[in-house]
Design a protein around this motif. Structure first.
Motif, short mmCIF file in Angstrom:
data_model
loop_
_atom_site.label_atom_id
_atom_site.label_comp_id
_atom_site.label_asym_id
_atom_site.label_seq_id
_atom_site.Cartn_x
_atom_site.Cartn_y
_atom_site.Cartn_z
N TYR A 53 40.22 56.31 114.15
CA TYR A 53 41.44 55.67 114.68
C TYR A 53 42.27 55.04 113.56
O TYR A 53 43.48 55.25 113.47
CB TYR A 53 41.03 54.61 115.71
CG TYR A 53 42.19 53.98 116.46
CD1 TYR A 53 42.67 54.54 117.64
CD2 TYR A 53 42.77 52.79 116.02
CE1 TYR A 53 43.71 53.95 118.35
CE2 TYR A 53 43.81 52.19 116.71
CZ TYR A 53 44.28 52.77 117.88
OH TYR A 53 45.31 52.19 118.58
N THR A 54 41.59 54.30 112.66
CA THR A 54 42.35 53.64 111.59
C THR A 54 42.90 54.66 110.60
O THR A 54 44.01 54.50 110.09
CB THR A 54 41.48 52.59 110.88
OG1 THR A 54 42.33 51.73 110.09
CG2 THR A 54 40.43 53.20 109.97
N LYS A 82 45.98 56.25 112.44
CA LYS A 82 47.10 55.35 112.62
C LYS A 82 47.80 55.03 111.30
O LYS A 82 49.04 54.96 111.24
CB LYS A 82 46.64 54.04 113.29
CG LYS A 82 46.24 54.21 114.74
CD LYS A 82 47.40 54.70 115.60
CE LYS A 82 47.02 54.90 117.05
NZ LYS A 82 48.13 55.44 117.87
N HIS A 83 47.04 54.82 110.24
CA HIS A 83 47.66 54.52 108.95
C HIS A 83 48.21 55.78 108.28
O HIS A 83 49.09 55.68 107.40
CB HIS A 83 46.66 53.80 108.03
CG HIS A 83 46.40 52.38 108.43
ND1 HIS A 83 47.36 51.40 108.34
CD2 HIS A 83 45.28 51.79 108.92
CE1 HIS A 83 46.83 50.25 108.76
NE2 HIS A 83 45.58 50.47 109.12
N PHE A 134 44.41 53.41 104.46
CA PHE A 134 43.21 53.18 105.27
C PHE A 134 41.99 52.84 104.41
O PHE A 134 40.96 52.38 104.93
CB PHE A 134 42.91 54.37 106.20
CG PHE A 134 42.67 55.67 105.49
CD1 PHE A 134 41.47 55.94 104.86
CD2 PHE A 134 43.66 56.65 105.48
CE1 PHE A 134 41.25 57.16 104.22
CE2 PHE A 134 43.45 57.86 104.85
CZ PHE A 134 42.24 58.12 104.21
N LEU A 148 40.13 47.91 112.15
CA LEU A 148 41.41 47.97 112.88
C LEU A 148 42.35 46.81 112.56
O LEU A 148 43.44 46.74 113.13
CB LEU A 148 41.13 47.96 114.40
CG LEU A 148 40.16 49.00 114.96
CD1 LEU A 148 40.03 48.82 116.46
CD2 LEU A 148 40.63 50.40 114.63
N ASP A 206 44.53 45.88 110.51
CA ASP A 206 45.93 46.06 110.10
C ASP A 206 46.69 47.05 110.99
O ASP A 206 47.89 47.27 110.76
CB ASP A 206 46.00 46.55 108.65
CG ASP A 206 45.93 45.40 107.65
OD1 ASP A 206 46.26 44.26 108.05
OD2 ASP A 206 45.57 45.64 106.49
N THR A 207 46.04 47.63 111.96
CA THR A 207 46.71 48.69 112.74
C THR A 207 47.88 48.14 113.57
O THR A 207 48.94 48.76 113.65
CB THR A 207 45.72 49.41 113.67
OG1 THR A 207 45.05 48.43 114.48
CG2 THR A 207 44.71 50.21 112.87
N THR A 244 51.15 49.57 111.89
CA THR A 244 51.35 50.89 112.49
C THR A 244 51.97 50.69 113.88
O THR A 244 52.29 49.58 114.28
CB THR A 244 50.03 51.66 112.62
OG1 THR A 244 49.28 51.16 113.73
CG2 THR A 244 49.19 51.56 111.35
N ALA A 288 50.44 51.09 116.64
CA ALA A 288 49.41 50.70 117.60
C ALA A 288 49.72 49.31 118.16
O ALA A 288 50.33 48.46 117.49
CB ALA A 288 48.04 50.70 116.94
#
Length: 696
Positions: free
Chosen positions: A29-30, A33-34, A46, A71, A73-74, A78, A80
């Motif tokens: 996921y991270t 997203k990054h 990431f 997560l 920083d998401t 991002t 998110a």
């Protein structure tokens, strides 16, 4: 950078029940997203959350904390959202991520306000779940490790300063000394590059010229303890470069004059062995008086436990030795994180973070960003002393703390009611700095309250916040009272009766919530008499000139009720002005006029009192004010400008006292009547130059 399987294996090594699929999903996921985001180093963005997660595995933290690190920083960097995180990873992870995430709405704030709001959110999140703090500290540590890649030197220094002032002391306050030392070293390199280069160069030179001296001394210490029957592990190192620099700065000495550059750590199997080892070392080498500290019997507030002593080794060399058990060592190095498994079982060391409760208590008392940052820095300040109540309760305070700080640390109500103190049985001033081991007894007063002057000597955030809160509340009440008097004066001069309906209409026109808000606005000079009159009855003040309510006073004083041919003077103790309720004290043909609440009237024979009143033709007298100004450039000019703007003539000006923070003046001013004098006090209190203004 840790690969996906490596991170999962690390977690499974100490937590076999961890959800491998959930960890894998968080890693993916991270990364997704990054996406193609890059860090200043050129690495994929990431890589940062993955490394932060790796730091969390070093501390053997639970899977929710590891996922939060992945997560963290998401949401900030991002597309998110917290809702996305909750949907995919659960409410606990979403709450933790939200605690670490900076507030997006504050990105346009000035730098200090942005930092203050981030701290406010961090501390509030910490109060709910301390894992937020652990992730935040790991996040800052990794950012400091890559700080040198940022090309802007001002930005590097700003981040380093924030780390030195907030995050390194915060790590110390929860016992994470490994994090603290590395943060300090990396920040020191940015903030004082010349000093850093000099000290690290000298340490390298010592290592090259003295060869294995550290190892040799460590071996001698271990042999001496083995002969004394104590089984130990001994390690040695040079002092931390930042620690050396701070000692040089505090003592104003050169590098050559620092004698205890070497430090040694002795690890034992039990607490009893710690004290046995101490005895052996003191028998073998001479200890330096005043350098022994027992943090085992009296731990630091962050849970740190160890024995500290300094010895004179061969050739008059000074060495510092720390003695602790293996368990103490892990707690001392990783503090709160080392206890996390115990906390999850419900018997964690809540006492070591009790200071957090005080910090949360003062969050809402900060008037602005500067005050919040000041409170945060004070609350996590690291140099501590110990003081006792007469019944033996122990309290830890910053160095330089006073009995007022002590009183507020015991209880806010005790601090608020303090009027005096005894230190070790002797009456002492409240501003007396406390020493280690002092027994402090606080003397309470029935009607006492915190004094503004205490701010010039208290050092704890809790005391400063409580004093400011009390002073602000007192000023608010006084401002509302003044506003009420001014409002009644305005209403009395209007040609028609003003009822509740007119007042409600005025509140609506002025966009105020209630009567109190109106009185505060009037009392703080945010509304003029003309504004209030126009709001009460629209059109009633349309024809009035702007200064119709602010006429310069004349000097004609006339009284009613005087005996025939009597002479009178206005008392110098209470300085009555038209509008005050007054009484005369007869002395032959001479009458001295006092306000009805003058304290000196109690000393007079009431049979000599004469009931007096002001003649309506009286249109001026001199009032006396006591004004406390902030001690900074231009405040005296600002105060006199307030008088000029309100058409008051200064007849007397004297400086009563002055210190680093405040200057207190007595000011005589000519005013038309009590309402004019009251407006003057209100205008002064509204000025940024004035800390306090009262009628004498």
């Amino acid at each position: 950078m840790l690969r996906q399987y490596e991170l999962v294996e690390r977690v499974k090594a100490y937590d076999p029940d961890a959800d491998e699929a959930l960890l894998n999903r968080a890693y993916v996921y991270t990364v997704q997203k990054h996406g193609t985001q890059k860090r200043a180093s050129g690495d994929p963005y990431f890589s940062h959350p993955v490394e932060v997660a790796g730091l969390m595995t070093d501390l053997k933290l639970d899977q929710e904390t590891i996922i939060t690190a992945l997560l963290h920083d998401t949401v900030e960097d991002t597309l998110a959202t917290i809702e996305d995180v909750e949907k995919n990873f659960g409410s606990d992870v979403a709450r933790l991520v939200d605690g670490v995430t900076k507030l997006s709405k504050i990105e346009q704030m000035p730098e200090n306000e942005r930092a203050a709001e981030n701290l406010r959110k961090l501390f509030l999140a910490m109060s709910e779940d301390l894992r937020v703090l652990l992730v935040k500290l790991a996040d800052r540590l990794h950012n400091m490790r890559t700080l040198h890649f940022i090309s802007n030197p001002d930005k590097r220094r700003r981040i380093a300063r924030e780390t030195m002032d907030i995050y390194a002391p915060l790590a110390e306050r929860v016992g994470m000394y490994e994090y603290m030392r590395e943060m300090q070293l990396l920040a020191f390199e940015q903030l004082e590059p010349e000093a850093y280069a000099t000290i690290t160069g000298r340490l390298a030179q010592i290592r090259s010229t003295e060869g294995g001296q550290v190892d040799e001394i460590a071996l001698h210490i271990k042999q001496a303890l083995a002969e004394g029957g104590v089984k130990v592990e001994v390690s040695g190192r040079e002092k931390h470069p930042y620690s050396i620099w701070r000692k040089m700065a505090e003592r104003h000495v050169s590098f050559e004059q620092i004698t205890d550059i070497m430090a040694f750590r002795v690890l034992t199997d039990s607490t009893e062995d710690c004290y046995r080892a101490l005895g052996v070392l003191h028998r073998t080498w001479s200890m330096i008086p005043g350098k022994f500290k027992d943090y085992i019997s009296t731990p630091k507030s962050n849970g740190y436990r160890s024995l500290h002593t300094s010895l004179i080794y061969e050739n008059s060399m000074r060495v510092e030795v720390q003695i602790r058990t293996h368990d103490m060592h892990r707690t001392n190095e990783f503090g709160l994180a080392a206890h996390w498994a115990y906390k999850q079982r419900g018997d964690g060391p809540d006492g070591q973070v009790g200071w957090l409760r005080d910090l949360i208590e003062i969050l809402d008392t900060a008037a602005d960003a500067e005050e919040l940052l000041e409170h945060a820095k004070l609350a996590i300040y690291q140099d501590r002393i110990f003081a006792f109540t007469p019944k033996g309760a122990l309290y830890q305070l910053p160095k330089g703390a006073t009995p007022v700080d002590f009183a507020f640390s015991v209880h806010t109500d005790l601090g608020a009611s303090a009027v005096g103190c005894k230190i070790n049985g002797r009456h002492m001033p409240l501003r007396t700095p406390l020493a280690n081991g002092d027994i402090v007894e606080i003397i309470k007063g029935a009607d006492s309250e915190p004094q503004l002057s205490w701010l010039s000597f208290v050092v704890t955030a809790k005391a400063r916040a409580a004093i400011r809160r009390s002073v602000r509340q007192k000023e608010r009440e006084e401002t509302a009272r003044i506003g009420q008097e001014l409002y009644e004066s305005i209403v009395a001069r209007m040609p028609m009766k003003i009822g509740k309906k007119a007042l409600n209409g005025a509140l609506k026109r002025l966009d105020l919530d209630d009567d109190t808000a109106l009185m505060l606005a009037i009392g703080s000079a945010k509304l003029t008499e003309k504004d209030v009159m126009e709001a009460l009855v629209p059109g009633s003040a349309a024809e009035l000139p702007d200064d119709s309510f602010w006429q310069a006073p004349a000097r004609s004083v006339r009284l009613r009720g005087l005996p025939k041919n009597a002479e009178f003077t206005l008392s110098e103790c209470c300085h009555p002005v038209p509008g005050d309720r007054i009484v005369g004290v007869k002395d032959g043909r001479r009458i001295e006029v006092h306000t009805i609440d003058c304290l000196t009237l109690g000393e007079q024979d009431d049979r000599r009192w004469i009931d007096l009143s002001w003649d309506p033709r009286s249109d001026g007298a001199t009032g006396l004010l006591r004004v406390m100004l902030y001690n900074r450039l231009g405040t005296l000019s600002e105060m006199t400008g307030v008088f000029a703007a309100n058409h008051a003539n200064i007849t007397q000006l004297s400086l009563n006292s002055r210190d680093d923070l405040f200057g207190t003046y007595e000011v005589g001013i000519e005013v038309r009547d009590l309402a004019h004098l009251t407006r003057m006090i209100s205008a002064l209190r509204a000025s940024d130059a004035v800390a306090q203004a009262d009628r004498v």
